[in-house]
Design a protein around this motif. Structure first.
Motif, PDB file in Angstrom:
ATOM      1  N   VAL A 147       0.858  -1.186   0.000  1.00  0.00           N
ATOM      2  CA  VAL A 147       0.000   0.000   0.000  1.00  0.00           C
ATOM      3  C   VAL A 147       0.893   1.235   0.000  1.00  0.00           C
ATOM      4  O   VAL A 147       1.975   1.233   0.590  1.00  0.00           O
ATOM      5  CB  VAL A 147      -0.965   0.010   1.207  1.00  0.00           C
ATOM      6  CG1 VAL A 147      -0.208   0.084   2.520  1.00  0.00           C
ATOM      7  CG2 VAL A 147      -1.974   1.136   1.091  1.00  0.00           C
ATOM      8  N   THR A 148       0.447   2.286  -0.700  1.00  0.00           N
ATOM      9  CA  THR A 148       1.180   3.545  -0.772  1.00  0.00           C
ATOM     10  C   THR A 148       0.202   4.701  -0.660  1.00  0.00           C
ATOM     11  O   THR A 148      -0.838   4.698  -1.324  1.00  0.00           O
ATOM     12  CB  THR A 148       1.938   3.670  -2.114  1.00  0.00           C
ATOM     13  OG1 THR A 148       2.791   2.543  -2.264  1.00  0.00           O
ATOM     14  CG2 THR A 148       2.759   4.933  -2.170  1.00  0.00           C
ATOM     15  N   ARG A 151      -9.468  14.089   2.039  1.00  0.00           N
ATOM     16  CA  ARG A 151      -9.513  13.087   0.967  1.00  0.00           C
ATOM     17  C   ARG A 151      -8.102  12.522   0.815  1.00  0.00           C
ATOM     18  O   ARG A 151      -7.166  13.262   0.525  1.00  0.00           O
ATOM     19  CB  ARG A 151      -9.993  13.710  -0.332  1.00  0.00           C
ATOM     20  CG  ARG A 151     -11.423  14.210  -0.235  1.00  0.00           C
ATOM     21  CD  ARG A 151     -11.908  14.801  -1.542  1.00  0.00           C
ATOM     22  NE  ARG A 151     -13.278  15.215  -1.413  1.00  0.00           N
ATOM     23  CZ  ARG A 151     -14.327  14.436  -1.627  1.00  0.00           C
ATOM     24  NH1 ARG A 151     -14.147  13.179  -1.991  1.00  0.00           N
ATOM     25  NH2 ARG A 151     -15.549  14.893  -1.481  1.00  0.00           N
ATOM     26  N   VAL A 152      -7.977  11.217   1.009  1.00  0.00           N
ATOM     27  CA  VAL A 152      -6.674  10.553   0.962  1.00  0.00           C
ATOM     28  C   VAL A 152      -6.655   9.607  -0.236  1.00  0.00           C
ATOM     29  O   VAL A 152      -7.535   8.760  -0.378  1.00  0.00           O
ATOM     30  CB  VAL A 152      -6.407   9.766   2.256  1.00  0.00           C
ATOM     31  CG1 VAL A 152      -5.043   9.084   2.201  1.00  0.00           C
ATOM     32  CG2 VAL A 152      -6.507  10.676   3.477  1.00  0.00           C
ATOM     33  N   ASP A 153      -5.659   9.784  -1.101  1.00  0.00           N
ATOM     34  CA  ASP A 153      -5.481   8.917  -2.266  1.00  0.00           C
ATOM     35  C   ASP A 153      -4.506   7.808  -1.913  1.00  0.00           C
ATOM     36  O   ASP A 153      -3.416   8.072  -1.399  1.00  0.00           O
ATOM     37  CB  ASP A 153      -4.957   9.722  -3.455  1.00  0.00           C
ATOM     38  CG  ASP A 153      -5.945  10.803  -3.885  1.00  0.00           C
ATOM     39  OD1 ASP A 153      -7.133  10.485  -4.027  1.00  0.00           O
ATOM     40  OD2 ASP A 153      -5.518  11.964  -4.068  1.00  0.00           O
ATOM     41  N   ILE A 159     -12.818  -4.020  -1.016  1.00  0.00           N
ATOM     42  CA  ILE A 159     -11.408  -4.177  -1.356  1.00  0.00           C
ATOM     43  C   ILE A 159     -11.277  -5.219  -2.455  1.00  0.00           C
ATOM     44  O   ILE A 159     -11.712  -6.351  -2.299  1.00  0.00           O
ATOM     45  CB  ILE A 159     -10.581  -4.619  -0.125  1.00  0.00           C
ATOM     46  CG1 ILE A 159     -10.714  -3.586   0.977  1.00  0.00           C
ATOM     47  CG2 ILE A 159      -9.124  -4.829  -0.483  1.00  0.00           C
ATOM     48  CD1 ILE A 159     -10.230  -2.224   0.604  1.00  0.00           C
ATOM     49  N   GLN A 160     -10.679  -4.800  -3.549  1.00  0.00           N
ATOM     50  CA  GLN A 160     -10.484  -5.716  -4.669  1.00  0.00           C
ATOM     51  C   GLN A 160      -9.083  -6.294  -4.588  1.00  0.00           C
ATOM     52  O   GLN A 160      -8.100  -5.582  -4.752  1.00  0.00           O
ATOM     53  CB  GLN A 160     -10.689  -4.987  -5.993  1.00  0.00           C
ATOM     54  CG  GLN A 160     -10.631  -5.903  -7.189  1.00  0.00           C
ATOM     55  CD  GLN A 160     -11.013  -5.168  -8.458  1.00  0.00           C
ATOM     56  OE1 GLN A 160     -11.477  -4.043  -8.435  1.00  0.00           O
ATOM     57  NE2 GLN A 160     -10.793  -5.810  -9.583  1.00  0.00           N
ATOM     58  N   CYS A 161      -8.989  -7.577  -4.322  1.00  0.00           N
ATOM     59  CA  CYS A 161      -7.707  -8.270  -4.223  1.00  0.00           C
ATOM     60  C   CYS A 161      -7.617  -9.287  -5.349  1.00  0.00           C
ATOM     61  O   CYS A 161      -8.055 -10.435  -5.210  1.00  0.00           O
ATOM     62  CB  CYS A 161      -7.557  -8.944  -2.857  1.00  0.00           C
ATOM     63  SG  CYS A 161      -7.279  -7.784  -1.514  1.00  0.00           S
ATOM     64  N   HIS A 166      -6.518   1.857  -7.198  1.00  0.00           N
ATOM     65  CA  HIS A 166      -6.442   3.235  -6.702  1.00  0.00           C
ATOM     66  C   HIS A 166      -7.761   3.555  -6.007  1.00  0.00           C
ATOM     67  O   HIS A 166      -8.826   3.307  -6.563  1.00  0.00           O
ATOM     68  CB  HIS A 166      -6.200   4.213  -7.844  1.00  0.00           C
ATOM     69  CG  HIS A 166      -4.962   3.931  -8.615  1.00  0.00           C
ATOM     70  ND1 HIS A 166      -3.717   4.311  -8.183  1.00  0.00           N
ATOM     71  CD2 HIS A 166      -4.766   3.266  -9.776  1.00  0.00           C
ATOM     72  CE1 HIS A 166      -2.814   3.913  -9.056  1.00  0.00           C
ATOM     73  NE2 HIS A 166      -3.427   3.269 -10.031  1.00  0.00           N
ATOM     74  N   ARG A 167      -7.658   4.084  -4.801  1.00  0.00           N
ATOM     75  CA  ARG A 167      -8.849   4.441  -4.024  1.00  0.00           C
ATOM     76  C   ARG A 167      -8.671   5.814  -3.425  1.00  0.00           C
ATOM     77  O   ARG A 167      -7.559   6.220  -3.098  1.00  0.00           O
ATOM     78  CB  ARG A 167      -9.055   3.458  -2.866  1.00  0.00           C
ATOM     79  CG  ARG A 167      -9.431   2.052  -3.217  1.00  0.00           C
ATOM     80  CD  ARG A 167     -10.864   1.901  -3.685  1.00  0.00           C
ATOM     81  NE  ARG A 167     -11.826   2.453  -2.769  1.00  0.00           N
ATOM     82  CZ  ARG A 167     -12.500   1.745  -1.863  1.00  0.00           C
ATOM     83  NH1 ARG A 167     -12.295   0.453  -1.759  1.00  0.00           N
ATOM     84  NH2 ARG A 167     -13.364   2.319  -1.061  1.00  0.00           N
TER      85      ARG A 167
END
Length: 157
Positions: free
Chosen positions: A39-40, A55-57, A98-100, A106-107
């Motif tokens: 995750v980044t 808002r966090v990207d 959550i798409q795994c 990107h969320r």
């Protein structure tokens, strides 16, 4: 006296043996078919209309798994004029959101402050964690210090 010491030693040994941690096998490498979980934090900004929201990207990757998974983001910001005042908030997505599938996702997550509004042009500490219990490693985190800015309204014309 020797019998009493022997009883105490036996009781302690028995009690402590229950606390022993079994050896855990090493986690195997993810291998070419299974990507590692990562995750980044890409950036963050104060919501233009609601100063209590950030808002966090985030960009994340996690492998296919039937196990539980989640994405959590926390934001903490101290008021530079009042050390006792901190804005703090966190959000956690539902595991179905959550798409795994091994591809980069990107969320944008919205974090509401539970205490006070976010302050523009002041640093905040952000932490993002994605967990995918069926993957190797089972979780990944990123933490950054980011200066929160209020976005400028788009020019109309």
């Amino acid at each position: 006296m020797a019998v009493q010491r022997w009883i105490i030693l036996t009781v302690l040994t028995t009690a402590l043996s229950g606390l022993a941690v079994p050896a855990v096998p090493a986690v195997a490498d993810a291998g070419p078919d299974q990507p590692t979980t990562s995750v980044t934090i890409d950036g963050a900004r104060i919501d233009q209309k609601i100063p209590g929201k950030v808002r966090v990207d985030v960009t994340y990757v996690c492998g296919v798994a039937a196990e539980a998974r989640s994405l959590t983001v926390t934001v903490e910001q101290q008021d530079p004029e009042d050390a006792a005042t901190k804005a703090f908030g966190s959000t956690r997505t539902a595991d179905t959101d959550i798409q795994c599938d091994g591809t980069e996702q990107h969320r944008q997550l919205i974090v509401s402050s539970k205490t006070t509004n976010w302050i523009p042009d002041v640093d905040a500490v952000l932490t993002a964690t994605v967990s995918n219990l069926g993957s190797a490693p089972p979780a990944s985190a990123d933490a950054r210090r980011i200066r929160l800015a209020t976005p400028t309204p788009a020019a109309t014309g």
